[in-house]
Write an enzyme that holds these catalytic residues in place. Structure first.
Site, PDB file in Angstrom:
ATOM      1  N   ASP A  80      -4.744   3.364  -6.357  1.00 17.07           N
ATOM      2  CA  ASP A  80      -4.618   2.051  -7.001  1.00 17.07           C
ATOM      3  C   ASP A  80      -4.417   0.929  -5.983  1.00 17.07           C
ATOM      4  OD1 ASP A  80      -4.931   3.161  -9.529  1.00 17.07           O
ATOM      5  OD2 ASP A  80      -2.795   3.482  -9.798  1.00 17.07           O
ATOM      6  N   MET A  89       0.843  -1.192   0.000  1.00 15.44           N
ATOM      7  CA  MET A  89       0.000   0.000   0.000  1.00 15.44           C
ATOM      8  C   MET A  89       0.885   1.252   0.000  1.00 15.44           C
ATOM      9  SD  MET A  89      -3.019  -1.230   2.619  1.00 15.44           S
ATOM     10  CE  MET A  89      -4.120   0.125   2.148  1.00 15.44           C
ATOM     11  N   CYS A  98      10.109   7.805  -7.773  1.00 18.54           N
ATOM     12  CA  CYS A  98       9.687   8.331  -6.477  1.00 18.54           C
ATOM     13  C   CYS A  98      10.758   9.141  -5.790  1.00 18.54           C
ATOM     14  CB  CYS A  98       9.228   7.185  -5.579  1.00 18.54           C
ATOM     15  SG  CYS A  98      10.522   5.954  -5.221  1.00 18.54           S
ATOM     16  N   CYS A 132      13.482  -1.866  -9.115  1.00 19.30           N
ATOM     17  CA  CYS A 132      12.781  -1.850  -7.825  1.00 19.30           C
ATOM     18  C   CYS A 132      11.752  -2.972  -7.745  1.00 19.30           C
ATOM     19  CB  CYS A 132      12.104  -0.497  -7.617  1.00 19.30           C
ATOM     20  SG  CYS A 132      11.232  -0.345  -6.040  1.00 19.30           S
ATOM     21  N   LEU A 150       6.208   0.171   2.188  1.00 15.62           N
ATOM     22  CA  LEU A 150       7.663   0.106   2.193  1.00 15.62           C
ATOM     23  C   LEU A 150       8.244   1.502   2.379  1.00 15.62           C
ATOM     24  CD1 LEU A 150       8.340  -2.343  -0.771  1.00 15.62           C
ATOM     25  CD2 LEU A 150       8.438  -2.845   1.669  1.00 15.62           C
TER      26      LEU A 150
END
Length: 358
Positions: free
Chosen positions: A14, A9, A200, A102, A34
């Protein structure tokens, strides 16, 4: 059948909708966020204990669903597999795709391992892709999402059979509009939340600034060259450039617009050319990960894409070694970039993926 599933999450609509859909199917869920990177985790060992972005939204959704929610510290594997390899690639004149790495090593590597060790059976994410078990071969097939405008199979092409067998993508048959509608009907707090950045850890898109801050290094200026070797000007450091780039060059030419054609770390130069010179028909790639089969026994007709946001193009692919391929496109493609992923498709099925080599 009820499965014990860890849902990754992020706090976005999404992954939250994926969790809601799985709960409606009666599964035993736990939400996991994470903590991979934050603004202070750069240049050495300085740590920052602030919660990751989106954690309050993710926690709120988990609370609404009545499921446990945890923040898992993934900074060490994210640093070693993603940040270190990202910066090293740029230093070598390559342009990597950190999302592919990733997914392979962190989301479906570290997270999956932690989930299995804690008694979970599978990991679910909000990726737009589909999975199908081929009963004949026993292989798990990765397929494009039903709605191509949101398809994310490209960034999942590094996953192996074990990872795919333990993965769930509940959104694969849905459009973004349908996901938002489901989230709104379920009264999820983030139903109207905007989409996140592709990378990110560089939200402002300034790769060079991030690399300098992360490594603590300075990168020397060097020459801009034309295709004949003539000096056109000076660049600010090879980490600031990637193939096909036009903006930020600061070089003018009587021959029209110039673009980056090649980054040469061996002599710290950047070669510029006109747009027509950026096109090529062939590539080689390594670190091959085949999903739909074990081996390409002969040259095969497929379609391929060399960037996330492009339509796959017809080509012929030959496996040249245990983890290498040679690929020839029917039509020349613009700025085939070393370090990027090339992903192979047979219709909606992902045959596999590899990393483009210089």
């Amino acid at each position: 059948m009820q499965n014990r599933i860890a849902v990754a999450m992020s706090g976005g609509v999404d992954s939250s909708t994926a969790a809601w859909l799985l709960q409606q199917e009666g599964h035993d869920l736990v939400g996991v966020m994470l903590k991979m990177f934050d603004g202070a985790l750069v240049n050495g060992s300085r740590e920052d204990d602030r919660p990751p972005d989106g954690v309050e939204d993710a926690r709120a959704v988990a609370g609404k669903l009545g499921i446990a929610f945890y923040v898992l510290d993934a900074r060490a594997p994210f640093r070693s597999h993603v940040l270190d390899t990202f910066t090293s690639a740029y230093e070598r004149g390559l342009t990597p795709n950190p999302c592919v790495v990733c997914n392979r090593y962190v989301k479906f590597g570290f997270l999956l391992q932690q989930a299995l060790e804690s008694g979970r059976d599978q990991v679910a994410t909000g990726h737009y892709a589909r999975l199908e078990l081929d009963r004949g071969s026993g292989r798990w097939l990765l397929k494009k999402a039903a709605h191509p405008e949101k398809d994310q199979s490209y960034v999942l092409a590094g996953l192996n059979q074990e990872q795919l067998s333990r993965s769930l993508f509940p959104l694969g048959a849905l459009s973004k509009e349908e996901v938002r509608s489901i989230a709104a009907q379920a009264d999820l707090i983030n139903a109207k939340k905007g989409d996140s950045q592709d990378i990110c850890f560089i939200p402002d898109g300034d790769y060079g600034s991030f690399i300098r801050q992360y490594t603590g290094k300075s990168y020397p200026s060097g020459p801009f060259l034309d295709e004949g070797g003539a000096v056109l000007g000076a660049h600010t450091g090879i980490i600031d450039y990637t193939l096909g780039q036009r903006r930020g060059l600061g070089v003018s030419s009587t021959r029209g617009r110039l673009y980056v054609k090649e980054v040469r770390p061996q002599d710290n130069s950047v070669v510029l050319s006109c747009n027509d010179s950026l096109y090529g028909s062939t590539l080689t790639a390594a670190d091959l990960n085949l999903i739909a089969c074990d081996h390409l026994s002969a040259p095969v007709r497929l379609r391929a894409k060399v960037r996330y946001r492009m339509a796959e193009q017809p080509c012929t692919v030959e496996q040249t070694g245990p983890d290498t391929i040679h690929l020839a496109f029917d039509q020349p493609q613009r700025a085939i970039t070393p370090g990027q992923a090339v992903v192979l498709y047979d219709g909606d099925t992902v045959v596999g993926g590899a990393t483009i080599t210089p």
